[in-house]
Write a protein that holds these residues in place. Structure first.
Motif, PDB file in Angstrom:
ATOM      1  N   GLU A 247       0.902  16.033  31.131  1.00  0.00           N
ATOM      2  CA  GLU A 247      -0.008  16.365  30.126  1.00  0.00           C
ATOM      3  C   GLU A 247      -0.764  15.309  29.293  1.00  0.00           C
ATOM      4  N   ASN A 248      -0.236  14.114  29.181  1.00  0.00           N
ATOM      5  CA  ASN A 248      -0.690  13.027  28.474  1.00  0.00           C
ATOM      6  C   ASN A 248      -0.745  11.718  29.034  1.00  0.00           C
ATOM      7  N   TYR A 249      -0.519  11.535  30.342  1.00  0.00           N
ATOM      8  CA  TYR A 249      -0.449  10.339  30.833  1.00  0.00           C
ATOM      9  C   TYR A 249      -0.762  10.317  32.627  1.00  0.00           C
ATOM     10  N   LEU A 250      -1.161   9.211  33.127  1.00  0.00           N
ATOM     11  CA  LEU A 250      -1.306   8.984  34.299  1.00  0.00           C
ATOM     12  C   LEU A 250      -0.610   7.944  34.771  1.00  0.00           C
ATOM     13  N   THR A 251       0.178   8.341  35.879  1.00  0.00           N
ATOM     14  CA  THR A 251       1.259   7.081  36.342  1.00  0.00           C
ATOM     15  C   THR A 251       0.974   6.493  37.895  1.00  0.00           C
ATOM     16  N   PHE A 252       0.534   5.317  37.953  1.00  0.00           N
ATOM     17  CA  PHE A 252       0.204   4.783  39.290  1.00  0.00           C
ATOM     18  C   PHE A 252       1.346   3.942  39.799  1.00  0.00           C
ATOM     19  N   PHE A 253       1.467   3.914  41.008  1.00  0.00           N
ATOM     20  CA  PHE A 253       2.339   2.839  41.761  1.00  0.00           C
ATOM     21  C   PHE A 253       1.578   2.014  42.606  1.00  0.00           C
ATOM     22  N   ILE A 254       1.526   0.918  42.391  1.00  0.00           N
ATOM     23  CA  ILE A 254       0.503  -0.057  43.209  1.00  0.00           C
ATOM     24  C   ILE A 254       1.637  -0.936  44.321  1.00  0.00           C
ATOM     25  N   CYS A 255       1.746  -0.499  45.566  1.00  0.00           N
ATOM     26  CA  CYS A 255       2.606  -0.990  46.519  1.00  0.00           C
ATOM     27  C   CYS A 255       2.112  -2.427  46.677  1.00  0.00           C
ATOM     28  N   PRO A 256       3.034  -3.051  47.515  1.00  0.00           N
ATOM     29  CA  PRO A 256       2.608  -4.549  47.891  1.00  0.00           C
ATOM     30  C   PRO A 256       2.050  -4.657  49.254  1.00  0.00           C
ATOM     31  N   TRP A 257       1.069  -3.759  49.378  1.00  0.00           N
ATOM     32  CA  TRP A 257       0.125  -3.827  50.809  1.00  0.00           C
ATOM     33  C   TRP A 257      -1.313  -3.854  50.031  1.00  0.00           C
TER      34      TRP A 257
END
Length: 298
Positions: A247-257
């Motif tokens: 509802e209020n957030y965006l969550t990103f995962f940046i992998c070590p590639w």
């Protein structure tokens, strides 16, 4: 109809018939389907669009990765009132698709395509000939997903800006740039907030800058915010394919590639494949970033 399939491709299909599903898709004009039995439920009425690689080879020359496959949009429309259904499928006529057609003809379902080799550089597939790659940034195949936003049907791929196609015929209308401040890439999995129609997207920053940017676009197509993605140390070339939205957030995962410093010159100059220059490293952790949707602050 397809022309004669190259012998090596035909043999591969004979050995494993499932490979026939990977053959170049034909251009399909709007076609009336046959309702064999019953009626279309009103709850199922509407239009669905899907995109994917329509061809992953040019003649007997295979692309180096499916991700370079030329974009193809399919459409199915169901009408409960008239109990009718239609379908269509067409290639997205990107600049790379048009360059290939100009180079050797064909409409995407023609096995004569590729007679002159690969016309332009892709993210994983090098063009045929050194000078077709030097100084050329990878082209956008528009082959991953479809989004309807601001009254436009958009074919998306993180390799470039959205490409608009006609809602009824799927004919290509052209590239759509919502604002000059947006990143070079436009995520194929951009998120749309159903409450207010805002779209959140992200992608590689425009050269000569390095890193990633996140942006928000309102329901009318106006860019209302752009923010840089923070990195553990210095900004770098990284793949950011998707994110989770609440509802209020965006969550990103940046992998070590990532694109190692030693590989940057070859990848950007065109001497080496851009995608194949990325490397996975076990020495680094996955980086998680949570951003506020209100102002894109971290």
């Amino acid at each position: 109809p397809l022309r004669a399939v190259p012998p090596d491709i035909a043999q591969a299909i004979a050995d494993a018939p499932w490979r026939g599903g990977l053959e170049p898709a034909p251009q399909v004009d709007v076609t009336n389907a046959i309702v064999v039995r019953g009626r279309i439920p009103p709850e199922c009425a509407g239009v669905v669009y899907r995109a994917g690689p329509g061809r992953t080879r040019l003649g007997s020359t295979k692309y180096a990765h499916w991700f370079d496959g030329d974009g193809y949009v399919a459409k199915v429309e169901l009408c409960a009132e008239t109990n009718t259904a239609t379908c269509a499928g067409r290639y997205v006529e990107t600049s790379r698709w048009l360059a290939q057609r100009e180079s050797d003809g064909g409409n995407g379902a023609d096995d004569a395509v590729g007679r002159s080799g690969v016309a332009v550089r892709g993210a994983w597939t090098q063009a045929s000939g050194l000078f077709k790659n030097l100084g050329k940034f990878p082209t956008n195949p528009s082959n991953t997903s479809v989004m309807v936003h601001a009254g436009k049907v958009l074919a998306l791929c993180e390799g470039g800006v959205p490409v608009e196609v006609d809602a009824k015929t799927l004919a290509t209308k052209g590239e759509v740039v919502f604002g000059p401040e947006l990143p070079m890439g436009f995520s194929a999995h951009s998120k749309r907030d159903a409450r207010d129609g805002t779209v959140y997207t992200w992608g590689l920053k425009k050269p000569p800058f390095i890193g990633l940017s996140v942006a928000k676009i309102d329901a009318a197509g106006k860019v209302t915010g752009v923010a840089d993605m923070p990195f553990p140390s210095t900004p770098e070339f990284a793949l950011l394919h998707d994110c989770a939205m609440s509802e209020n957030y965006l969550t990103f995962f940046i992998c070590p590639w990532v694109l190692p410093p030693a590989n940057i010159a070859g990848a950007l100059s065109g001497l080496k494949s851009f995608g194949h220059s990325f490397e996975w490293t076990n020495e680094r952790d996955t980086w998680m970033v949570v951003m506020r949707k209100s102002d894109l602050s971290v």
